[in-house]
Write an enzyme that holds these catalytic residues in place. Sequence first.
Site, PDB file in Angstrom:
ATOM      1  N   GLU A 215     -23.431 -41.928  48.219  1.00 49.33           N
ATOM      2  CA  GLU A 215     -23.443 -41.838  46.744  1.00 49.33           C
ATOM      3  C   GLU A 215     -22.551 -40.730  46.202  1.00 49.33           C
ATOM      4  O   GLU A 215     -22.657 -39.569  46.606  1.00 49.33           O
ATOM      5  CB  GLU A 215     -24.871 -41.623  46.241  1.00 49.33           C
ATOM      6  CG  GLU A 215     -24.968 -41.596  44.709  1.00 49.33           C
ATOM      7  CD  GLU A 215     -26.386 -41.736  44.202  1.00 49.33           C
ATOM      8  OE1 GLU A 215     -26.585 -41.565  42.982  1.00 49.33           O
ATOM      9  OE2 GLU A 215     -27.297 -42.015  45.001  1.00 49.33           O
ATOM     10  N   LYS A 231     -29.115 -47.082  42.710  1.00 49.37           N
ATOM     11  CA  LYS A 231     -30.524 -47.330  42.420  1.00 49.37           C
ATOM     12  C   LYS A 231     -30.778 -48.816  42.634  1.00 49.37           C
ATOM     13  O   LYS A 231     -30.191 -49.660  41.962  1.00 49.37           O
ATOM     14  CB  LYS A 231     -30.853 -46.919  40.979  1.00 49.37           C
ATOM     15  CG  LYS A 231     -32.316 -46.899  40.646  1.00 49.37           C
ATOM     16  CD  LYS A 231     -33.124 -45.996  41.536  1.00 49.37           C
ATOM     17  CE  LYS A 231     -32.772 -44.535  41.432  1.00 49.37           C
ATOM     18  NZ  LYS A 231     -33.583 -43.704  42.369  1.00 49.37           N
TER      19      LYS A 231
END
Length: 403
Positions: A215, A231
Amino acid sequence: MKPVGLYPTHGLARDIPGIPAACRDQAWERSRFEWRVGDPGDPAALVEAFLSRHNLIVNDLSGRCSSEVPDPEHDICGAALFVSAAGGAVMAGGALGAPSPVPAVPDVVAVVYEHSATVRPSGEPDAPSGQTDGDWRLGAWRPSWTPADHAAAVEQVRTSIARGDVYQVNVVGHAAAAYAGDPLPALRRLTRLAGARYAGILRGEGWAIGCGSPETLLRVRGGEALTRPIKGTGPATEAGRAALLASPKERAEHVMIVDLMRNDLAHVAATGSVRVPRLFALRPWVDLWQAESDVTARLRPGTGLAELLRAVCPGGSVTGAPKLAALAEIARLEPVGRGVSMGALGWIGPDRVDLGLTIRTAAADEGLVHVWAGGGITIDSDPAAEVAEAAAKAAPVRAALRG
């Protein structure tokens, strides 16, 4: 069990996430800044001032652009930067949680590297370790809470959401295992996990961090800022892909965090420049699909590193929304601090800032290896499913460490 492999990084920096290839075998530590919660001063301002003193232009990131190859007349390659979850909470003005289980690791570390003509032969270690990976032994994992405790925390978040206190909270658990031998080869295995964009190791006196994060917390090039919140998680199968794409719960959770990151970047963006050019795209990490989006902005003139760190730390995908309310909920619920996880680790060079969010990250101190994993909780979350998701995220990290 003394960790033979943990020593200050006065040698090669080839393990640092994001270090330019041209510097990997010729970068040597020149200077180091460390700050811990409770130390005086604003850590964001202090780290900006420290890097500026070493000729890294970080007081205005709104439009610079240069080569990744060090100028022969300017011997600074760049700097590694680490910010813990607690360090990020201080920068954001949010609540602090429980103490870190890895107190040896500072909450902010910046290490400036210089470019040297001296090249160490390929494969030669930074310093003698005294042990080989064959001596590595990892004990049983001991979680900081039980699955029932984790599920109960999920239910408490759902109650807080129903009351209107928060919209979403990321709940994270911790586990530790005793070890014998040199932890560095085990941490390097973690960095080689498929899909690790921010793969690397940072070390200090008596500690080491290994990161296999997919990420992007913050990337800045030529005045353009990018964050890629992740997410939404599912098995990396065709059925898992279809289920993740079709899940209204996962999409709602994701979009909520994208909106939070849009708001975070808006604090440092030129008016009207915040964009979401890619939304809910699936990308594999080891045996999981993960949903990510791109949120971009043109930085407002005069925006420095300190202001950027205050805007994005800690990352919205590992806190929740609203961020400050979510941090208060995290501090209330989690029995063990997040330590090196859910923070930032990466590279600051003459041409860029590139920081990964420290998910899928482990830390070794004198005798223990630590891991963390969790997930975002919404009103529709199922406690048992959330416990299982956290275990699925931690499993590849644990397997890599065990070897």
